[in-house]
Design an enzyme around this catalytic site. Structure first.
Site, PDB file in Angstrom:
ATOM      1  N   ASP A  90      21.939  -1.397  -4.688  1.00 43.76           N
ATOM      2  CA  ASP A  90      22.931  -0.680  -3.711  1.00 43.76           C
ATOM      3  C   ASP A  90      23.951  -0.415  -4.658  1.00 43.76           C
ATOM      4  OD1 ASP A  90      23.777  -0.180  -1.325  1.00 43.76           O
ATOM      5  OD2 ASP A  90      24.760  -1.920  -1.087  1.00 43.76           O
ATOM      6  N   ASP A 137      17.230  -8.927   4.892  1.00 45.50           N
ATOM      7  CA  ASP A 137      17.810  -9.337   6.094  1.00 45.50           C
ATOM      8  C   ASP A 137      19.180  -8.566   6.735  1.00 45.50           C
ATOM      9  OD1 ASP A 137      19.462 -10.733   4.138  1.00 45.50           O
ATOM     10  OD2 ASP A 137      20.667 -11.476   5.574  1.00 45.50           O
ATOM     11  N   ARG A 194      14.094 -10.691   8.309  1.00 51.10           N
ATOM     12  CA  ARG A 194      13.212 -10.911   6.915  1.00 51.10           C
ATOM     13  C   ARG A 194      11.654 -10.832   7.182  1.00 51.10           C
ATOM     14  NH1 ARG A 194      16.789 -12.323   2.674  1.00 51.10           N
ATOM     15  NH2 ARG A 194      18.328 -13.713   3.480  1.00 51.10           N
ATOM     16  N   LYS A 216      19.253   2.613  -3.522  1.00 49.26           N
ATOM     17  CA  LYS A 216      19.977   3.579  -2.932  1.00 49.26           C
ATOM     18  C   LYS A 216      20.924   4.260  -3.722  1.00 49.26           C
ATOM     19  CE  LYS A 216      20.498   0.340   1.271  1.00 49.26           C
ATOM     20  NZ  LYS A 216      21.710  -0.459   1.845  1.00 49.26           N
ATOM     21  N   PHE A 230      21.403   1.331   6.232  1.00 43.41           N
ATOM     22  CA  PHE A 230      21.160  -0.454   6.404  1.00 43.41           C
ATOM     23  C   PHE A 230      19.707  -0.870   6.604  1.00 43.41           C
ATOM     24  CE2 PHE A 230      21.641  -4.865   6.621  1.00 43.41           C
ATOM     25  CZ  PHE A 230      22.614  -5.093   5.630  1.00 43.41           C
ATOM     26  N   VAL A 231      18.862  -1.283   5.557  1.00 44.01           N
ATOM     27  CA  VAL A 231      17.420  -1.627   6.037  1.00 44.01           C
ATOM     28  C   VAL A 231      17.455  -3.220   6.263  1.00 44.01           C
ATOM     29  CG1 VAL A 231      16.809   0.420   4.991  1.00 44.01           C
ATOM     30  CG2 VAL A 231      16.922  -1.576   3.660  1.00 44.01           C
TER      31      VAL A 231
HETATM   32  P1  IMP Z   1      24.698  -4.643  -4.834  1.00 45.77           P
HETATM   33  O1  IMP Z   1      25.280  -5.656  -5.667  1.00 45.77           O
HETATM   34  O2  IMP Z   1      25.748  -3.780  -4.000  1.00 45.77           O
HETATM   35  O3  IMP Z   1      23.629  -3.797  -5.699  1.00 45.77           O
HETATM   36  O4  IMP Z   1      23.936  -5.640  -3.789  1.00 45.77           O
HETATM   37  C1  IMP Z   1      22.656  -5.648  -3.650  1.00 45.77           C
HETATM   38  C2  IMP Z   1      22.190  -6.720  -2.780  1.00 45.77           C
HETATM   39  O5  IMP Z   1      22.673  -6.483  -1.641  1.00 45.77           O
HETATM   40  C3  IMP Z   1      20.728  -6.634  -2.424  1.00 45.77           C
HETATM   41  O6  IMP Z   1      19.975  -7.509  -3.343  1.00 45.77           O
HETATM   42  C4  IMP Z   1      20.715  -7.018  -0.889  1.00 45.77           C
HETATM   43  O7  IMP Z   1      20.409  -8.672  -1.143  1.00 45.77           O
HETATM   44  C5  IMP Z   1      21.848  -6.497  -0.471  1.00 45.77           C
HETATM   45  N1  IMP Z   1      21.666  -5.523   0.257  1.00 45.77           N
HETATM   46  C6  IMP Z   1      22.165  -3.896  -0.035  1.00 45.77           C
HETATM   47  N2  IMP Z   1      21.678  -3.278   0.824  1.00 45.77           N
HETATM   48  C7  IMP Z   1      21.091  -3.770   1.738  1.00 45.77           C
HETATM   49  C8  IMP Z   1      20.512  -3.349   2.809  1.00 45.77           C
HETATM   50  O8  IMP Z   1      20.469  -2.259   3.328  1.00 45.77           O
HETATM   51  N3  IMP Z   1      19.944  -4.405   3.808  1.00 45.77           N
HETATM   52  C9  IMP Z   1      19.805  -5.848   3.304  1.00 45.77           C
HETATM   53  N4  IMP Z   1      20.780  -6.215   2.341  1.00 45.77           N
HETATM   54  C10 IMP Z   1      20.950  -5.160   1.281  1.00 45.77           C
END
Ligand code: IMP
Ligand code: MG
Length: 182
Positions: free
Chosen positions: A105, A161, A167, A133, A154-155
Site C-alpha cells: 500500500d 481483513d 478474512r 496499490k 479498501f479490500v
Molecule cells: P503499507 O505499509 O502501507 O504498505 O501497508 C501494508 C499493509 O497494510 C498490508 O500488508 C495490509 O495488511 C494493510 N492494508 C493495506 N491496504 C489494505 C486494504 O485495502 N485492506 C486491508 N488491509 C490493507
C-alpha cells in the site's frame, strides 16, 4: 469509532486468484530452480491464505516461516511506523528467502521488512505480493512479483481483513460504505 455499515463488492474471483497464484508460483520456481531449500516468509496475518495456496504450487523444497509487523491496527490508515511483533524462527544468512505479502500500500511495511531481512545477509531475497496499490505509494519499494494491481480501494477477503473481519472470504472484495439511515 461508531460501526459503519458496509457491503462487499467482488473485485477478484476465487477462480482468477487461483490461476494467478499458479502462474506466480511457476515464475518463483524458475527463479529459485537451483535452490537447496527456499525459506518462504509470510507476513502475518494478511498473507496466511495466500502463502498456503502459493507454497502448494511451488515444486521446490520449502521451509515456511512467519514474521509479524505492526500495521493498521483496526483503522484504515497506515501508521507509517513499523514495529516487529514476531520475528522469524529461522536464521536466513546465506539462504534463499521469499517474502510473501498480502498488499503493498504505502510501502512502509515492505520497505522496513526487506531492509531488516537484507541486513541478515541472505543469499537471495525476493518478495511476492498478492496485491499492489501503486497510487498509494509513499516510499520507493516494489515486490519482485505482484499478483494484481488494484486501484485505491479498501479490500478484504482471501486473508485480508477490515478490523479483523472478512478474512475468510474466498474472493477479494471491495468495501463499500452505506450511508447511515435517516
Ligand atoms: P503499507 O505499509 O502501507 O504498505 O501497508 C501494508 C499493509 O497494510 C498490508 O500488508 C495490509 O495488511 C494493510 N492494508 C493495506 N491496504 C489494505 C486494504 O485495502 N485492506 C486491508 N488491509 C490493507
Ligand atoms: Mg499485512
Amino acid at each position: 469509532m461508531p460501526e459503519r455499515r458496509y457491503v462487499i463488492d467482488q473485485l477478484i474471483s476465487a477462480k482468477r486468484i487461483a490461476a494467478r497464484v499458479e502462474a506466480l508460483a511457476h515464475e518463483i520456481e524458475a527463479h529459485f530452480a537451483d535452490t537447496d531449500k527456499l525459506v518462504v516468509v509470510g507476513l502475518l496475518r494478511g498473507s496466511f491464505v495466500f502463502i498456503a495456496d502459493l507454497v502448494r504450487e511451488i515444486g521446490l523444497p520449502v521451509e515456511v516461516d512467519f514474521l509479524e509487523a505492526s500495521s493498521y491496527g483496526d483503522a484504515m490508515t497506515s501508521s507509517r511506523e513499523v514495529r516487529i511483533l514476531k520475528d522469524l524462527r529461522a536464521g536466513i544468512e546465506g539462504r534463499d528467502v521469499l517474502v510473501v505479502e498480502d498488499i503493498v500500500d504505502t510501502g512502509h511495511t515492505l520497505k522496513h521488512v526487506m531492509g531488516l531481512l537484507r541486513a541478515r545477509k541472505p543469499r537471495r531475497l525476493e518478495c511476492c505480493a498478492l496485491l499492489d496499490k501503486p497510487a498509494r505509494r509513499e516510499v520507493d519499494v516494489r515486490a519482485t512479483w505482484t499478483g494484481f494491481e488494484i486501484p485505491d480501494d479498501f479490500v478484504v477477503g482471501y486473508g485480508i481483513d477490515f478490523a479483523q473481519r472478512n478474512r475468510n472470504l474466498p474472493f477479494i472484495g471491495k468495501v463499500r460504505f452505506l450511508e447511515p439511515e435517516a
